[in-house]
Design a protein around this motif. Structure first.
Motif, PDB file in Angstrom:
ATOM      1  N   PHE A  38     -30.155  23.847 -76.812  1.00 15.96           N
ATOM      2  CA  PHE A  38     -29.160  22.006 -77.496  1.00 15.96           C
ATOM      3  C   PHE A  38     -28.290  22.687 -75.746  1.00 15.96           C
ATOM      4  O   PHE A  38     -27.288  22.993 -75.730  1.00 15.96           O
ATOM      5  CB  PHE A  38     -28.540  21.591 -78.407  1.00 15.96           C
ATOM      6  CG  PHE A  38     -29.297  21.535 -79.508  1.00 15.96           C
ATOM      7  CD1 PHE A  38     -30.171  20.450 -80.235  1.00 15.96           C
ATOM      8  CD2 PHE A  38     -29.692  23.155 -80.414  1.00 15.96           C
ATOM      9  CE1 PHE A  38     -31.251  19.917 -80.466  1.00 15.96           C
ATOM     10  CE2 PHE A  38     -30.390  22.072 -81.305  1.00 15.96           C
ATOM     11  CZ  PHE A  38     -31.349  21.076 -81.841  1.00 15.96           C
ATOM     12  N   MET A  73     -31.013   9.013 -73.605  1.00 10.59           N
ATOM     13  CA  MET A  73     -30.496   9.191 -74.908  1.00 10.59           C
ATOM     14  C   MET A  73     -30.607   7.575 -75.660  1.00 10.59           C
ATOM     15  O   MET A  73     -29.941   8.167 -76.161  1.00 10.59           O
ATOM     16  CB  MET A  73     -29.399   9.827 -74.622  1.00 10.59           C
ATOM     17  CG  MET A  73     -28.166  10.258 -74.572  1.00 10.59           C
ATOM     18  SD  MET A  73     -26.909  10.682 -74.883  1.00 10.59           S
ATOM     19  CE  MET A  73     -27.183  12.546 -74.289  1.00 10.59           C
ATOM     20  N   TYR A 121     -29.722  14.303 -81.094  1.00 11.98           N
ATOM     21  CA  TYR A 121     -30.746  14.962 -81.936  1.00 11.98           C
ATOM     22  C   TYR A 121     -30.487  14.719 -83.456  1.00 11.98           C
ATOM     23  O   TYR A 121     -28.923  14.319 -84.195  1.00 11.98           O
ATOM     24  CB  TYR A 121     -29.998  16.399 -81.898  1.00 11.98           C
ATOM     25  CG  TYR A 121     -31.243  16.890 -82.542  1.00 11.98           C
ATOM     26  CD1 TYR A 121     -32.694  17.491 -82.716  1.00 11.98           C
ATOM     27  CD2 TYR A 121     -30.862  17.646 -83.867  1.00 11.98           C
ATOM     28  CE1 TYR A 121     -33.408  18.823 -83.234  1.00 11.98           C
ATOM     29  CE2 TYR A 121     -31.723  18.025 -84.445  1.00 11.98           C
ATOM     30  CZ  TYR A 121     -32.550  18.743 -84.447  1.00 11.98           C
ATOM     31  OH  TYR A 121     -33.811  19.679 -85.393  1.00 11.98           O
ATOM     32  N   CYS A 137     -25.619  17.901 -75.408  1.00  9.43           N
ATOM     33  CA  CYS A 137     -26.789  16.635 -76.223  1.00  9.43           C
ATOM     34  C   CYS A 137     -25.778  16.505 -77.480  1.00  9.43           C
ATOM     35  O   CYS A 137     -24.049  16.926 -77.640  1.00  9.43           O
ATOM     36  CB  CYS A 137     -27.523  17.491 -76.965  1.00  9.43           C
ATOM     37  SG  CYS A 137     -28.779  17.823 -76.234  1.00  9.43           S
ATOM     38  N   ASN A 156     -21.642  20.468 -76.120  1.00  4.99           N
ATOM     39  CA  ASN A 156     -22.002  19.273 -77.084  1.00  4.99           C
ATOM     40  C   ASN A 156     -21.028  19.223 -77.918  1.00  4.99           C
ATOM     41  O   ASN A 156     -19.608  19.167 -78.215  1.00  4.99           O
ATOM     42  CB  ASN A 156     -23.752  20.125 -77.762  1.00  4.99           C
ATOM     43  CG  ASN A 156     -24.782  20.904 -77.211  1.00  4.99           C
ATOM     44  OD1 ASN A 156     -24.915  19.832 -76.961  1.00  4.99           O
ATOM     45  ND2 ASN A 156     -24.249  21.804 -76.701  1.00  4.99           N
ATOM     46  N   CYS A 212     -29.706  14.551 -75.284  1.00  5.33           N
ATOM     47  CA  CYS A 212     -30.424  14.690 -76.097  1.00  5.33           C
ATOM     48  C   CYS A 212     -29.347  13.618 -77.090  1.00  5.33           C
ATOM     49  O   CYS A 212     -28.163  14.465 -77.343  1.00  5.33           O
ATOM     50  CB  CYS A 212     -31.762  15.096 -76.516  1.00  5.33           C
ATOM     51  SG  CYS A 212     -33.529  15.560 -75.058  1.00  5.33           S
ATOM     52  N   PHE A 256     -33.413  20.832 -75.435  1.00  6.60           N
ATOM     53  CA  PHE A 256     -33.028  20.097 -75.638  1.00  6.60           C
ATOM     54  C   PHE A 256     -31.732  19.541 -74.594  1.00  6.60           C
ATOM     55  O   PHE A 256     -30.947  20.707 -74.052  1.00  6.60           O
ATOM     56  CB  PHE A 256     -32.334  19.560 -77.188  1.00  6.60           C
ATOM     57  CG  PHE A 256     -33.839  19.474 -77.779  1.00  6.60           C
ATOM     58  CD1 PHE A 256     -34.069  17.963 -78.394  1.00  6.60           C
ATOM     59  CD2 PHE A 256     -33.638  20.559 -78.722  1.00  6.60           C
ATOM     60  CE1 PHE A 256     -35.048  18.305 -79.451  1.00  6.60           C
ATOM     61  CE2 PHE A 256     -35.118  20.522 -79.748  1.00  6.60           C
ATOM     62  CZ  PHE A 256     -34.899  19.182 -80.211  1.00  6.60           C
TER      63      PHE A 256
END
Length: 642
Positions: free
Chosen positions: A156, A89, A140, A159, A176, A138, A135
């Motif tokens: 998500f 990432m 974002y 992330c 997240n 990742c 995702f």
């Protein structure tokens, strides 16, 4: 092999894509503009379309303007399941132009993993849906520009969200991390238990307090806007208790009702599952032994996108602080130190070639031994050419001007200008330019027998790309042991590192060694200056000699000791893939395997992935990087390939 992709790539379920889908892998690179075969050895350039229902593997760098037409024109094609995997990432950055046809028969499901998603466009003419996007691991950082947003669903997991998703249907799962986001609308779709917020601006309402009091949430350096506030305001205090008390006081002032929690070490604590902290993480990475880490430990939970709690190498002006980067350590001499940060000198021209580095002192790994990854959080914007990397990826010292017969067949070159103005170059019948706007046309691949180019507009110049892989590597040296000598008296050796130990108690906080006017306590280390060779001890403490700053295998001092040991050589490693080859391909050996030049073969070595994958016909095993004493060098450069 020109392109050394990682040996394994995994999907969201932990499956080895190369094993599960051996005939469906396509490799893409940011270092060339067009064609070829899409293999590891000959990857496709960034302008080619991603392949529907395939595993698309992207190397590091910025993959801009990808056209991905995932239209299915036949009912027999079924669900369009497509994987898009990056290196990690922090290394692979991309945007995507996703287009569906009006007569799509099936749902387009796309799985993004291990990359930074920087937006793009999403055209979906279907009113009944059709775009489902997942995702995993990742960053974002931007929303795509939607045409017909209805039916675009995004999910998500693990992330970092630098932008609040604007898909018509969004599910931000548990675990997240929101980073620098304005969170004004709070719903169960956007906030889940174990989410972490860092540097976020958050609107506090009664509904939020009532709905989420039972969720575990962490807020690090966040600001809040209560009903009576006209702007976002940070909490007063430095400890979690002080910050919580201020938050509750602001709730009381706004007559907002909150619930209390009794669990573990908390008894009737207002909003006791919410944790308020300052500077507990380096951007999104939560530090080991921080207030968040301690809060998690007693509850058996983990906040945010990553369960890793890395040991923090502190940046400080305190020369005696163990496991730190400080001005006394070797550095390029032109970096500006302050507490918790370093910066380029004021007035640095980012359009010129500038290189900087800082080195840590010696870090004892104690019981850790094995290194899984090295995070180097920073705010260097790579769209301007800044990069933290042990190796520069462009040969800026050897510019190639028009008419110079220096272009090599198969080599890659980036087009820049000598005066910072727009320029175009003609090579092998095609025109290239210096613009970084999409679509890019700034990478030239050397053709057989064509050794020169001509200027078409402006003042173009070529620079050879040295690292097509675009991995961001770091530089370390790591050893299993140091010489056993206990040093309490006598002169020290100039240009050698020394480590401070206690005679009996390594947790001792009072005894120290004084060198060059600085007190060094247990766990500290220092480099001896020429002409300053004396030291004194206070208490039951001693020094251990480590290694010469400019270590050479032919050094007379301790040559016999290092002969059969892992040596203190600087090595480049892929920070997210910390592996090496061991001597004799045996994990019980004490030293890494070297190439013909005596360089250790690690994940940052050009030959590493070739050998692990068996590109020469024989595959060799890889081993995790281990050791007892570590030193880190952070290299920063401008004008790298973007």
């Amino acid at each position: 092999m020109e392109y050394n992709y990682k040996d394994k790539y995994y999907n969201q379920a932990g499956e080895d894509l190369g094993f599960v889908y051996p005939n469906s892998l396509r490799f893409f690179t940011s270092a060339r503009r067009s064609g070829d075969a899409g293999t590891r050895e000959n990857p496709i350039g960034i302008n080619a379309a991603l392949v529907k229902r395939y595993c698309n593997i992207l190397d590091g760098g910025f993959h801009q303007g990808l056209i991905a037409n995932f239209t299915t024109t036949s009912a027999s094609e079924g669900v369009s399941n497509t994987y898009i995997n990056g290196t990690d990432m922090f290394t692979t950055k991309m945007n995507i132009n996703l287009t569906l046809g009006a007569y799509t028969y099936s749902t387009c499901i796309t799985w993004f993993k291990d990359l930074e998603f920087a937006g793009g466009t999403c055209v979906n003419p279907r009113s009944g849906g059709g775009v489902i996007t997942y995702f995993y691991n990742c960053i974002y950082s931007a929303n795509p520009a939607f045409t017909t947003n209805t039916g675009n669903n995004a999910y998500f997991n693990n992330c970092i969200l630098k932008a609040s998703p604007s898909w018509s249907n969004t599910d931000v799962g548990s675990r997240n991390t929101y980073l620098g986001v304005v969170i004004s609308t709070l719903s169960a779709a956007l906030i889940k238990s174990l989410n972490a917020m860092k540097r976020c601006d958050i609107v506090i309402t009664q509904a939020f307090l009532s709905s989420f009091y039972n969720s575990y949430l962490s807020f690090d350096n966040c600001r809040f806007k209560f009903p009576s506030d006209t702007e976002y305001i940070a909490l007063n205090g430095s400890t979690p208790e002080e910050l919580r008390n201020d938050f509750i006081a602001r709730c009381d002032a706004n007559e907002l009702i909150y619930n209390t929690v009794t669990e573990y070490d908390y008894v009737d604590v207002p909003l006791g599952r919410w944790l308020f902290t300052t500077d507990n993480s380096g951007e999104a990475i939560i530090y080991k032994d921080s207030d968040i880490d301690k809060f998690e430990a007693i509850r058996g939970i983990r906040f945010g996108f990553s369960s890793a709690r890395p040991f923090r190498i502190k940046i400080t002006n305190n020369a005696s602080l163990p496991a730190s980067i400080n001005p006394v350590n070797p550095n390029s001499g032109n970096v500006v130190f302050s507490e918790n940060s370093i910066s380029f000198p004021e007035g640095t021209d980012i359009t010129e070639n500038n290189d900087f580095y800082v080195t840590s002192n010696i870090i004892p790994l104690n019981a850790i031994r094995q290194i899984d990854s090295i995070f180097t959080p920073n705010n260097l914007p790579w769209e301007y050419g800044f990069i933290v990397d042990a190796e520069k990826n462009i040969d800026l010292n050897n510019p190639i001007l028009p008419g110079s017969n220096k272009i090599e067949s198969g080599a890659f070159y980036i087009v820049r200008s000598t005066d910072k103005n727009y320029a175009t170059a003609v090579y092998n019948g095609a025109t290239y330019n210096t613009s970084l706007a999409s679509p890019r046309a700034n990478i030239i691949v050397g053709a057989a027998g064509v050794t020169s180019f001509t200027a078409s507009q402006g003042n173009p110049v070529l620079f050879k790309i040295l690292d097509n892989r675009q991995y961001q590597s770091v530089q370390i040296r790591i050893v299993n042991k140091i010489p056993a000598d206990i040093i309490k008296t006598g002169n020290l050796l100039a240009n050698y590192w020394y480590f401070v130990e206690h005679d009996t108690d390594q947790s001792n906080k009072t005894d120290y060694v004084t060198y060059n006017g600085v007190k060094y306590y247990v766990g500290s280390s220092f480099l001896v200056k020429t002409g300053v060779l004396t030291f004194t001890v206070s208490g039951n403490i001693h020094l251990r000699r480590c290694w010469n700053e400019a270590y050479n295998v032919n050094d007379a001092q301790d040559k016999a000791f290092w002969q059969n040991e892992q040596k203190p050589k600087w090595i480049n490693v892929n920070a997210d893939d910390m592996y090496c080859l061991m001597k004799s391909n045996n994990g019980n050996e004490s030293e890494m395997q070297t190439d013909a030049s005596g360089v250790y073969i690690t994940s940052g070595h050009p030959d590493f992935y070739n050998m692990v994958l068996g590109s020469g016909g024989i595959a060799v095993p890889k081993y995790p990087i281990k050791g007892a004493y570590l030193q880190l060098k952070v290299v920063m450069s401008t004008l790298n390939l973007m």
